[in-house]
Design a protein around this motif. Sequence first.
Motif, PDB file in Angstrom:
ATOM      1  N   ILE A  40       0.822  -1.208   0.000  1.00 49.42           N
ATOM      2  CA  ILE A  40       0.000   0.000   0.000  1.00 49.42           C
ATOM      3  C   ILE A  40       0.862   1.267   0.000  1.00 49.42           C
ATOM      4  CG2 ILE A  40      -1.960  -1.134   1.105  1.00 49.42           C
ATOM      5  CD1 ILE A  40      -1.128   0.272   3.723  1.00 49.42           C
ATOM      6  N   SER A  41       2.150   1.141   0.246  1.00 52.99           N
ATOM      7  CA  SER A  41       3.029   2.302   0.178  1.00 52.99           C
ATOM      8  C   SER A  41       3.410   2.565  -1.277  1.00 52.99           C
ATOM      9  CB  SER A  41       4.287   2.078   1.022  1.00 52.99           C
ATOM     10  OG  SER A  41       4.954   0.881   0.649  1.00 52.99           O
ATOM     11  N   ASN A  42       3.682   3.831  -1.582  1.00 55.38           N
ATOM     12  CA  ASN A  42       4.043   4.212  -2.952  1.00 55.38           C
ATOM     13  C   ASN A  42       5.477   3.836  -3.307  1.00 55.38           C
ATOM     14  OD1 ASN A  42       1.511   5.384  -3.513  1.00 55.38           O
ATOM     15  ND2 ASN A  42       2.111   7.245  -2.418  1.00 55.38           N
ATOM     16  N   GLY A  43       6.246   3.517  -2.295  1.00 59.18           N
ATOM     17  CA  GLY A  43       7.621   3.084  -2.490  1.00 59.18           C
ATOM     18  C   GLY A  43       8.016   2.186  -1.343  1.00 59.18           C
ATOM     19  N   ARG A  44       9.309   2.026  -1.172  1.00 56.17           N
ATOM     20  CA  ARG A  44       9.798   1.158  -0.097  1.00 56.17           C
ATOM     21  C   ARG A  44      10.739   1.933   0.814  1.00 56.17           C
ATOM     22  NH1 ARG A  44      10.087  -5.064  -2.107  1.00 56.17           N
ATOM     23  NH2 ARG A  44       8.150  -5.017  -3.320  1.00 56.17           N
ATOM     24  N   TYR A  45      10.930   1.372   2.009  1.00 57.51           N
ATOM     25  CA  TYR A  45      11.715   2.041   3.039  1.00 57.51           C
ATOM     26  C   TYR A  45      13.063   1.373   3.258  1.00 57.51           C
ATOM     27  CZ  TYR A  45       7.604   4.719   4.469  1.00 57.51           C
ATOM     28  OH  TYR A  45       6.540   5.585   4.501  1.00 57.51           O
ATOM     29  N   ARG A  46      13.985   2.154   3.793  1.00 54.08           N
ATOM     30  CA  ARG A  46      15.256   1.644   4.278  1.00 54.08           C
ATOM     31  C   ARG A  46      15.093   1.252   5.743  1.00 54.08           C
ATOM     32  NH1 ARG A  46      19.086   3.681   0.623  1.00 54.08           N
ATOM     33  NH2 ARG A  46      18.306   5.399  -0.656  1.00 54.08           N
ATOM     34  N   THR A  47      15.912   0.309   6.212  1.00 52.90           N
ATOM     35  CA  THR A  47      15.933   0.010   7.641  1.00 52.90           C
ATOM     36  C   THR A  47      16.960   0.868   8.366  1.00 52.90           C
ATOM     37  OG1 THR A  47      17.468  -1.824   7.245  1.00 52.90           O
ATOM     38  CG2 THR A  47      15.114  -2.362   7.357  1.00 52.90           C
ATOM     39  N   ASP A  48      17.940   1.368   7.626  1.00 54.75           N
ATOM     40  CA  ASP A  48      18.949   2.288   8.150  1.00 54.75           C
ATOM     41  C   ASP A  48      19.315   3.251   7.036  1.00 54.75           C
ATOM     42  OD1 ASP A  48      19.601   1.096  10.890  1.00 54.75           O
ATOM     43  OD2 ASP A  48      19.946  -0.635   9.594  1.00 54.75           O
ATOM     44  N   ALA A  49      19.986   4.340   7.387  1.00 55.28           N
ATOM     45  CA  ALA A  49      20.289   5.376   6.399  1.00 55.28           C
ATOM     46  C   ALA A  49      21.109   4.863   5.225  1.00 55.28           C
ATOM     47  CB  ALA A  49      21.015   6.535   7.078  1.00 55.28           C
ATOM     48  N   PRO A  52      19.612  -0.431   1.531  1.00 57.32           N
ATOM     49  CA  PRO A  52      18.737  -0.251   0.370  1.00 57.32           C
ATOM     50  C   PRO A  52      17.270  -0.140   0.779  1.00 57.32           C
ATOM     51  CG  PRO A  52      19.458  -2.536   0.541  1.00 57.32           C
ATOM     52  CD  PRO A  52      20.236  -1.772   1.563  1.00 57.32           C
ATOM     53  N   ALA A  53      16.474   0.526  -0.034  1.00 60.67           N
ATOM     54  CA  ALA A  53      15.042   0.685   0.241  1.00 60.67           C
ATOM     55  C   ALA A  53      14.303  -0.544  -0.273  1.00 60.67           C
ATOM     56  CB  ALA A  53      14.520   1.951  -0.422  1.00 60.67           C
ATOM     57  N   ILE A  54      14.065  -1.491   0.614  1.00 58.68           N
ATOM     58  CA  ILE A  54      13.469  -2.764   0.208  1.00 58.68           C
ATOM     59  C   ILE A  54      12.233  -3.151   1.030  1.00 58.68           C
ATOM     60  CG2 ILE A  54      15.644  -3.682  -0.680  1.00 58.68           C
ATOM     61  CD1 ILE A  54      15.880  -5.309   1.933  1.00 58.68           C
ATOM     62  N   ILE A  55      11.837  -2.330   2.008  1.00 59.82           N
ATOM     63  CA  ILE A  55      10.749  -2.717   2.911  1.00 59.82           C
ATOM     64  C   ILE A  55       9.450  -2.028   2.514  1.00 59.82           C
ATOM     65  CG2 ILE A  55       9.975  -2.868   5.295  1.00 59.82           C
ATOM     66  CD1 ILE A  55      12.567  -4.411   4.762  1.00 59.82           C
ATOM     67  N   PRO A  56       8.443  -2.791   2.052  1.00 56.61           N
ATOM     68  CA  PRO A  56       7.148  -2.189   1.728  1.00 56.61           C
ATOM     69  C   PRO A  56       6.231  -2.168   2.948  1.00 56.61           C
ATOM     70  CG  PRO A  56       7.137  -4.492   1.102  1.00 56.61           C
ATOM     71  CD  PRO A  56       8.501  -4.225   1.693  1.00 56.61           C
ATOM     72  N   VAL A  57       5.266  -1.252   2.933  1.00 59.81           N
ATOM     73  CA  VAL A  57       4.154  -1.308   3.884  1.00 59.81           C
ATOM     74  C   VAL A  57       3.041  -2.075   3.188  1.00 59.81           C
ATOM     75  CG1 VAL A  57       2.458  -0.008   5.202  1.00 59.81           C
ATOM     76  CG2 VAL A  57       4.791   0.863   4.988  1.00 59.81           C
ATOM     77  N   CYS A  58       2.529  -3.079   3.875  1.00 61.57           N
ATOM     78  CA  CYS A  58       1.550  -3.994   3.287  1.00 61.57           C
ATOM     79  C   CYS A  58       0.179  -3.808   3.934  1.00 61.57           C
ATOM     80  CB  CYS A  58       2.005  -5.435   3.482  1.00 61.57           C
ATOM     81  SG  CYS A  58       3.728  -5.751   3.015  1.00 61.57           S
ATOM     82  N   GLY A  59      -0.873  -4.052   3.180  1.00 63.77           N
ATOM     83  CA  GLY A  59      -2.221  -3.904   3.695  1.00 63.77           C
ATOM     84  C   GLY A  59      -2.958  -5.228   3.795  1.00 63.77           C
ATOM     85  N   LYS A  60      -3.736  -5.366   4.851  1.00 69.54           N
ATOM     86  CA  LYS A  60      -4.641  -6.506   5.039  1.00 69.54           C
ATOM     87  C   LYS A  60      -5.948  -5.967   5.598  1.00 69.54           C
ATOM     88  CE  LYS A  60      -3.712 -10.631   5.417  1.00 69.54           C
ATOM     89  NZ  LYS A  60      -3.810 -11.862   4.603  1.00 69.54           N
ATOM     90  N   ASN A  61      -6.961  -6.797   5.624  1.00 69.27           N
ATOM     91  CA  ASN A  61      -8.240  -6.413   6.201  1.00 69.27           C
ATOM     92  C   ASN A  61      -8.052  -6.109   7.694  1.00 69.27           C
ATOM     93  OD1 ASN A  61     -10.933  -5.995   6.684  1.00 69.27           O
ATOM     94  ND2 ASN A  61     -11.518  -8.151   6.561  1.00 69.27           N
ATOM     95  N   ILE A 156      12.237   2.736   8.261  1.00 68.15           N
ATOM     96  CA  ILE A 156      11.202   2.014   8.992  1.00 68.15           C
ATOM     97  C   ILE A 156      11.867   0.958   9.877  1.00 68.15           C
ATOM     98  CG2 ILE A 156      10.777   0.063   7.401  1.00 68.15           C
ATOM     99  CD1 ILE A 156       7.752   0.876   7.574  1.00 68.15           C
ATOM    100  N   GLY A 157      11.181   0.571  10.963  1.00 64.08           N
ATOM    101  CA  GLY A 157      11.694  -0.476  11.836  1.00 64.08           C
ATOM    102  C   GLY A 157      12.302   0.067  13.107  1.00 64.08           C
ATOM    103  N   GLU A 158      11.460   0.598  13.994  1.00 60.91           N
ATOM    104  CA  GLU A 158      11.965   1.176  15.234  1.00 60.91           C
ATOM    105  C   GLU A 158      10.898   1.042  16.312  1.00 60.91           C
ATOM    106  OE1 GLU A 158      14.091   5.337  16.795  1.00 60.91           O
ATOM    107  OE2 GLU A 158      13.133   5.247  14.829  1.00 60.91           O
TER     108      GLU A 158
END
Length: 216
Positions: A40-49, A52-61, A156-158
Amino acid sequence: MLAAGLPPTAASGTPHPTSPQEGTVSAADLLAEVTSCSQISNGRYRTDADSPAIIPVCGKNGAVFWKADMDIDCDGQRTAKCNENTDPWYQDDTAFHQSDGKPLRSDTLPYVVVPSVSGTWDYTAAGIRGGGVVAVVHNNQVQYAVVGDTGPAKIIGEASYATAEALGIDPDPATGGAESGVTYILFRNSRASPIESHDAAVSLGDRLAREFIRNN
């Protein structure tokens, strides 16, 4: 909501996590519902500065989720464990505050950090808000927390010192955390009240976790 008959610590704003397996829903049952990602995110996040930006935000019911690492947030009220000397990045405030207006207390309140609103993802548009309930799953353990702070827009991831400590993760803000293996399940349109009551988060989180499994 805050149930009647809770111990004084819950009402006083200094609750302590009591168990690495909270509620009635197992880690395995929760993880079984988040094996695939509808991004559901428009892109992906890094876990640290520098990662690489590889973490998506995912949607479920009924929820959004991501799988990442855990960096330690020690911001908020200044304590013996969380201050300028223990945390090189310490800030004396959190994005969301206790019912008395004070910042949250990282070393006693389990909370999760969400990325600040950006073009990548707007957590508010997904029904996530301060005090929203989160199931944090790590090493076959479930810990309930609240949305307590916002972080960098691209990372993301904190989670708070207390969240890490309850899950057996080194909570040291300078050297601790987990490199991977943490799943964050944020329940949409939820709110523990008051935000500083961990008991309220566990009670509501357990109910929402059961609904999440039933409805997916």
